[in-house]
Design an enzyme around this catalytic site. Sequence first.
Site, PDB file in Angstrom:
ATOM      1  N   LYS A 126       0.842  -1.199   0.000  1.00 39.60           N
ATOM      2  CA  LYS A 126       0.000   0.000   0.000  1.00 39.60           C
ATOM      3  C   LYS A 126       0.873   1.243   0.000  1.00 39.60           C
ATOM      4  O   LYS A 126       2.057   1.179   0.289  1.00 39.60           O
ATOM      5  CB  LYS A 126      -0.868   0.008   1.265  1.00 39.60           C
ATOM      6  CG  LYS A 126      -1.917  -1.079   1.306  1.00 39.60           C
ATOM      7  CD  LYS A 126      -3.040  -0.626   2.229  1.00 39.60           C
ATOM      8  CE  LYS A 126      -3.347  -1.632   3.289  1.00 39.60           C
ATOM      9  NZ  LYS A 126      -4.206  -1.099   4.333  1.00 39.60           N
ATOM     10  N   HIS A 129       2.429   6.553   3.723  1.00 42.51           N
ATOM     11  CA  HIS A 129       1.679   7.758   4.074  1.00 42.51           C
ATOM     12  C   HIS A 129       2.509   8.725   4.892  1.00 42.51           C
ATOM     13  O   HIS A 129       3.529   8.349   5.457  1.00 42.51           O
ATOM     14  CB  HIS A 129       0.420   7.386   4.852  1.00 42.51           C
ATOM     15  CG  HIS A 129      -0.716   7.034   3.953  1.00 42.51           C
ATOM     16  ND1 HIS A 129      -1.633   7.965   3.543  1.00 42.51           N
ATOM     17  CD2 HIS A 129      -1.041   5.880   3.340  1.00 42.51           C
ATOM     18  CE1 HIS A 129      -2.491   7.393   2.724  1.00 42.51           C
ATOM     19  NE2 HIS A 129      -2.161   6.117   2.584  1.00 42.51           N
ATOM     20  N   HIS A 132       3.483   7.475   8.133  1.00 45.16           N
ATOM     21  CA  HIS A 132       4.656   6.598   8.192  1.00 45.16           C
ATOM     22  C   HIS A 132       5.939   7.426   8.243  1.00 45.16           C
ATOM     23  O   HIS A 132       6.907   7.054   8.898  1.00 45.16           O
ATOM     24  CB  HIS A 132       4.700   5.662   6.985  1.00 45.16           C
ATOM     25  CG  HIS A 132       3.543   4.705   6.929  1.00 45.16           C
ATOM     26  ND1 HIS A 132       2.685   4.650   5.861  1.00 45.16           N
ATOM     27  CD2 HIS A 132       3.101   3.785   7.817  1.00 45.16           C
ATOM     28  CE1 HIS A 132       1.760   3.718   6.095  1.00 45.16           C
ATOM     29  NE2 HIS A 132       1.990   3.175   7.278  1.00 45.16           N
TER      30      HIS A 132
HETATM   31  N1  ARG Z   1       1.531  -1.147   9.213  1.00 47.64           N
HETATM   32  C1  ARG Z   1       0.715  -0.383  10.095  1.00 47.64           C
HETATM   33  C2  ARG Z   1       0.045   0.757   9.343  1.00 47.64           C
HETATM   34  O1  ARG Z   1       0.555   1.212   8.364  1.00 47.64           O
HETATM   35  C3  ARG Z   1       1.487   0.184  11.253  1.00 47.64           C
HETATM   36  C4  ARG Z   1       2.100  -0.853  12.140  1.00 47.64           C
HETATM   37  C5  ARG Z   1       2.460  -0.317  13.482  1.00 47.64           C
HETATM   38  N2  ARG Z   1       3.038  -1.296  14.339  1.00 47.64           N
HETATM   39  C6  ARG Z   1       2.352  -2.276  14.934  1.00 47.64           C
HETATM   40  N3  ARG Z   1       3.005  -3.125  15.663  1.00 47.64           N
HETATM   41  N4  ARG Z   1       1.046  -2.386  14.797  1.00 47.64           N
HETATM   42  O2  ARG Z   1      -0.999   1.228   9.743  1.00 47.64           O
END
Ligand code: ARG
Length: 567
Positions: A126, A129, A132
């Site tokens: 994906k 963002h 991130h």
């Molecule tokens: N990949 C997730 C997102 O983009 C964030 C992950 C954050 N870390 C976790 N352990 N949930 O929304």
Amino acid sequence: MTRVLAPLIGLFAKATEVEEREVAGLLCPPPSSELGDFAFPCFVLAKRLRKSPAQIAVELAERVSSDDTIVSAVAVGPYVNVRLRRAPFIGTLLEEVRNQGEGFGSSSSGVGKCVVLDFSSPNMAKPFHVGHLSSTIIGGSLSRLFAYQGYRVVRINHLGDWGTPVGQQITAFKRWGNRTELDKHPIAHMVDLYQRFHREKAENPGLEEEAREWFRKLESGDREAREFWEHIRAVSIQELNRAYARLNVEFDAYLGEAFYEGMLQETIEEVQKAGITEVSDGALIVPLDSKGIKTPLILRKSDGSTIYATRDIAAARYRAENYRFNLCLYVVAHDQELHFRQLFATLELMGYDWAERCVHVQFGHVHGMSTRKGGAILLDELLDRATEKVRETVMANQVLFRDVPAAEIDEVCEAVGVGAVIFGTLNHRRTKDVEFSWDNALNFNGETGPYVQYAHARLCSILRKAGDEPRGEVNVNFLTHDAEWALVKELARFPGVVEEACGQYEPSCVARYAVDVARAFTVFYDQCRVLGEEPELSAARLSLVNTTRVVISSALHLLCMKTPERM
Ligand code: ARG
């Protein structure tokens, strides 16, 4: 703890019978420097002594005023304002920085402890963002701050590399993808394909089913699906690493969601064993009403598939077992607040004592940074733009970068451009929603990264002109100017600021502090000539300049910013 403030802290600790640590946290600058150098608020003592803070202030001022370290102590309302004897204070500061160099401000309070930092963690299939990016920058800085305090830091990228979006990616690539494009710009190509998938699925409902089918194949080990997944994962990580390197951020491990696939069965059994699950409409859930959370955590959906939360439970258990952390920080946007409350509550209900050491370090939105639709960004594109904008600003200005050799211009533009993005993300409290603007972020006179970096370059330039770094002791009695004193007081705050930043998970403390130091330096340099004064005065001022350079450089380092020596 720095020795610089030790005499003052000791004095108040003794006079009030409050612990030194607490005194250190209470001492603050008075509203204006005319009132004194430090103020001690007496509110905390009121209860214990059963007197009004103002009355305590009068008595306390009386008690400390005869001490050697201070010139005067005056009660103003509930505060005791003290004025310090400058020379010994300055002497200790310069000496400490001379001895410790870049280590000034560090401490050993975290030695023997471990902090796990989960940050950046984008989703492979994906768009990346702005959130991130904030996570990457905040997490990168926190990892340096904790290391500076002596902690063992484990930096984990919890890559979203599993789930139906991966199936969508495979479907989209099989239909419209291009191998050469994928090799050249994996993330840009995948983002395009992902967005096209979501545009076209409205007209073509079969697409969703196809994607689910691909993900099912991937889960069951189908060779084609598996190979493709491995390939896009590897090229994504490669490209991410290139961008992370530009942001001066590194990871110890990519332990993505897929990594926990094999542990999910056992994880679910463990939750069941704790007796906290229920079946609801065919799904396996954990009701959390007892923890004041209305929405239950879903462990397994009715179609038998696991979700994000299931994998996070597995990940937390894995970390607790493998790192025995003292803290596990999740640097994730505040949109996911509910998810983390559910996660931590479930871990508590499972009886893990380490659940209370898990923290959601959340942050707000940064608007105005996206390079693409829907808040998506391409990191390289964004950082290239930052670098280009610095180049334009510099070209339009006769003074900037005059000192930079032609061969180094690119490198300095990159350091300042990337620095502006980093600083623009870190110069406000993380939970605030903010508006990012290139004009503000790149203003060399504003509260910005470039402003601080520029101050650093000027400090380097003074030292270069002086010929050599000042060594050995100087006569601090020559440093009597108020602007010198104001700068010294800022510099002495550094160790406390680092501690505060760690304690609150707030790199912004360091960012704002860096601006304060740069500002105090600018005032000092406007009012005090460094080179060409009588030798002892020049030497003393040069030593102050070097101390300032060390502190600014350390602060920028803690923000993951580069420190060009010429600008
Ligand atoms: N990949 C997730 C997102 O983009 C964030 C992950 C954050 N870390 C976790 N352990 N949930 O929304």
